[in-house]
Design an enzyme around this catalytic site. Structure first.
Site, PDB file in Angstrom:
ATOM      1  N   ASP A 107       0.301  -0.502  -0.438  1.00  0.00           N
ATOM      2  CA  ASP A 107       1.568  -0.224  -1.099  1.00  0.00           C
ATOM      3  C   ASP A 107       1.725   1.283  -1.320  1.00  0.00           C
ATOM      4  O   ASP A 107       1.682   2.042  -0.368  1.00  0.00           O
ATOM      5  CB  ASP A 107       1.632  -1.039  -2.408  1.00  0.00           C
ATOM      6  CG  ASP A 107       2.967  -0.974  -3.112  1.00  0.00           C
ATOM      7  OD1 ASP A 107       3.877  -1.708  -2.700  1.00  0.00           O
ATOM      8  OD2 ASP A 107       3.088  -0.199  -4.084  1.00  0.00           O
ATOM      9  N   ARG A 108       1.880   1.753  -2.559  1.00  0.00           N
ATOM     10  CA  ARG A 108       2.022   3.194  -2.788  1.00  0.00           C
ATOM     11  C   ARG A 108       0.815   3.959  -2.256  1.00  0.00           C
ATOM     12  O   ARG A 108       0.949   5.035  -1.677  1.00  0.00           O
ATOM     13  CB  ARG A 108       2.189   3.496  -4.285  1.00  0.00           C
ATOM     14  CG  ARG A 108       3.280   2.725  -4.992  1.00  0.00           C
ATOM     15  CD  ARG A 108       4.626   2.866  -4.342  1.00  0.00           C
ATOM     16  NE  ARG A 108       5.142   4.226  -4.397  1.00  0.00           N
ATOM     17  CZ  ARG A 108       6.254   4.623  -3.777  1.00  0.00           C
ATOM     18  NH1 ARG A 108       6.947   3.780  -3.031  1.00  0.00           N
ATOM     19  NH2 ARG A 108       6.679   5.876  -3.887  1.00  0.00           N
ATOM     20  N   HIS A 152      14.036  -2.024  -6.687  1.00  0.00           N
ATOM     21  CA  HIS A 152      13.351  -1.037  -7.517  1.00  0.00           C
ATOM     22  C   HIS A 152      13.293   0.328  -6.832  1.00  0.00           C
ATOM     23  O   HIS A 152      13.254   1.362  -7.501  1.00  0.00           O
ATOM     24  CB  HIS A 152      11.942  -1.517  -7.860  1.00  0.00           C
ATOM     25  CG  HIS A 152      11.061  -1.733  -6.671  1.00  0.00           C
ATOM     26  ND1 HIS A 152      11.340  -2.647  -5.672  1.00  0.00           N
ATOM     27  CD2 HIS A 152       9.894  -1.133  -6.309  1.00  0.00           C
ATOM     28  CE1 HIS A 152      10.395  -2.599  -4.758  1.00  0.00           C
ATOM     29  NE2 HIS A 152       9.513  -1.696  -5.108  1.00  0.00           N
ATOM     30  N   TYR A 212       8.081   7.273  -7.110  1.00  0.00           N
ATOM     31  CA  TYR A 212       9.102   6.600  -6.304  1.00  0.00           C
ATOM     32  C   TYR A 212      10.252   7.536  -5.964  1.00  0.00           C
ATOM     33  O   TYR A 212      10.791   7.485  -4.850  1.00  0.00           O
ATOM     34  CB  TYR A 212       9.624   5.368  -7.052  1.00  0.00           C
ATOM     35  CG  TYR A 212       8.799   4.129  -6.811  1.00  0.00           C
ATOM     36  CD1 TYR A 212       9.153   3.224  -5.817  1.00  0.00           C
ATOM     37  CD2 TYR A 212       7.675   3.857  -7.572  1.00  0.00           C
ATOM     38  CE1 TYR A 212       8.410   2.078  -5.584  1.00  0.00           C
ATOM     39  CE2 TYR A 212       6.920   2.717  -7.357  1.00  0.00           C
ATOM     40  CZ  TYR A 212       7.289   1.828  -6.359  1.00  0.00           C
ATOM     41  OH  TYR A 212       6.543   0.701  -6.132  1.00  0.00           O
ATOM     42  N   HIS A 272       1.973 -10.139  -1.193  1.00  0.00           N
ATOM     43  CA  HIS A 272       1.866  -8.681  -1.210  1.00  0.00           C
ATOM     44  C   HIS A 272       0.522  -8.223  -1.772  1.00  0.00           C
ATOM     45  O   HIS A 272      -0.055  -7.249  -1.275  1.00  0.00           O
ATOM     46  CB  HIS A 272       3.009  -8.104  -2.050  1.00  0.00           C
ATOM     47  CG  HIS A 272       2.989  -6.623  -2.171  1.00  0.00           C
ATOM     48  ND1 HIS A 272       3.199  -5.779  -1.097  1.00  0.00           N
ATOM     49  CD2 HIS A 272       2.769  -5.814  -3.248  1.00  0.00           C
ATOM     50  CE1 HIS A 272       3.131  -4.520  -1.502  1.00  0.00           C
ATOM     51  NE2 HIS A 272       2.867  -4.504  -2.798  1.00  0.00           N
TER      52      HIS A 272
END
Length: 292
Positions: A107-108, A152, A212, A272
Site C-alpha cells: 500500500d503506502r 479517501h 496522501y 487488501h
C-alpha cells in the site's frame, strides 16, 4: 506501549533530513526491509516476518508520519514526497549497516518502495510491491463509479484544513472503515491489533493526510518525469495484488510491465491486507523473489 513484532529489537534510527524512524529488527542474514501500508504500522508484517527471520535480517520500520516514527510538519510538499520517504529507508538501512537490501512494501509503503527502486537502483536488490499501481497510473485508472472505492484519495488530496478536521473528528470511524471494507477475513486483524492501528492513526492525522496529499501533487510530478525519461526498475520485481484490473477496467500486468522489465505479476484471492490474511502466500512470494 505500542504493539510490535514479538522477539524483534526496537530502536530509533536516523532517516533523511534529521527525521528519526522507529524500527523493529530481527534475525540475521541478507537484509530485507518491509514497509507497511495504511492505516497500519510495521505490526502488519508480524506473520510474514516470522517466516523470513530464520534466513534474513528483517527490518520493519514505521514510515515517517506513522506509528512511532517522527511526524514532521508538512512545511512544503517534499516533506512527505515518496522520494523523501524512500531516502528515509536508504538512510535507516545504512545506519543499521546495510548498503544494499531487498525491499518489500504494501500500500503506502509500496509507493515508497517503488520510488526507492527508481531513485536507488544500486541499493535496492529486489523489489516486492503489494496491492498498488504506481501513483501516476493510479490516478489514470480511477474513473467512473468504481473509483468510489478510493474516495479517501480525493478527500486527502484537498488543501490543508478540511480533510484534517473531518478525519480528526471521526478518526476511529474513518480509519476503522478501511479495516472493515478492505478485508476478506476480519479475524486476520484481531482486536488488539485493530486497536493499535486505530490508536496510531488517530495520533497521526496531519502527517497521514500530508502523505496522501503528496500523492496528488509532487509524487505525480516525480513519476511523470521518470516516465518521460524512460526510467524503469532495474531489479527483479514481484507484484502481488487483488484483481483491480478486472474491477476498474485496465490491464494491471501491462501497467507494471512498462515500469518493470523483470516482472513477476501475481493475483491473490486475499483481501487488501494480504500480509495478515495470507502470510504463507505472501511469505512464499517474497522468498521466490529473493531467489531470483
Amino acid at each position: 506501549m505500542a504493539l510490535t513484532i514479538p522477539g524483534f529489537d526496537q530502536m530509533r534510527v536516523p532517516g533523511a533530513d534529521g527525521v528519526e524512524v522507529a524500527v523493529a529488527v530481527g534475525g540475521s542474514g541478507p537484509p530485507v526491509v518491509l514497509l507497511h501500508g495504511f492505516p497500519q504500522t510495521h505490526l502488519m508484517w508480524r506473520h510474514v516476518a516470522e517466516r523470513l527471520v530464520e534466513q534474513h535480517t528483517v527490518i520493519c520500520p514505521d514510515l515517517r508520519g506513522y506509528g512511532a516514527s517522527d511526524k514532521p510538519e508538512a512545511t512544503d510538499p517534499s516533506v512527505y514526497a515518496k522520494r523523501t520517504m524512500a531516502a528515509d529507508v536508504v538512510a535507516l538501512a545504512a545506519a543499521l549497516g546495510h548498503e544494499r537490501f531487498a525491499l518489500v512494501g504494501h500500500d503506502r509503503g509500496a509507493l515508497v518502495a517503488f520510488r526507492a527502486g527508481l531513485d536507488h537502483p544500486d541499493t535496492v536488490t529486489h523489489l516486492g510491491l503489494l496491492d498498488i499501481v504506481p501513483t501516476l497510473d493510479m490516478w489514470n485508472v480511477l474513473h467512473g463509479v468504481p473509483a468510489a472505492v478510493a474516495y479517501h484519495l480525493f478527500l486527502m488530496a484537498q488543501p490543508p484544513g478540511l480533510p484534517e478536521t473531518m478525519i480528526t473528528n471521526s478518526a476511529d470511524a474513518f480509519f476503522g472503515s478501511f479495516l472493515d471494507a478492505w478485508s476478506n477475513d476480519p479475524e486476520a486483524v484481531p482486536e488488539d491489533v485493530r486497536a493499535e492501528y486505530l490508536r496510531a492513526s488517530a495520533a497521526a492525522v496531519p502527517s497521514i493526510v500530508a502523505d496522501y496529499r503528496a500523492s496528488a501533487g509532487i509524487d505525480v510530478v516525480h513519476d511523470q518525469a521518470d516516465l518521460d525519461a524512460g526510467s524503469q526498475l532495474a531489479m527483479p520485481v514481484t507484484v502481488v495484488q487483488q484483481d483491480w484490473g478486472a474491477r476498474l477496467g485496465y490491464d494491471a500486468a501491462g501497467v507494471w510491465k512498462a515500469w518493470a522489465p523483470d516482472l513477476e505479476h501475481r493475483l491473490t484471492r486475499a483481501g487488501h491486507f494480504m500480509a495478515e490474511e495470507a502470510p504463507d502466500e505472501i511469505g512464499a512470494a517474497i522468498q521466490d523473489l529473493l531467489a531470483r
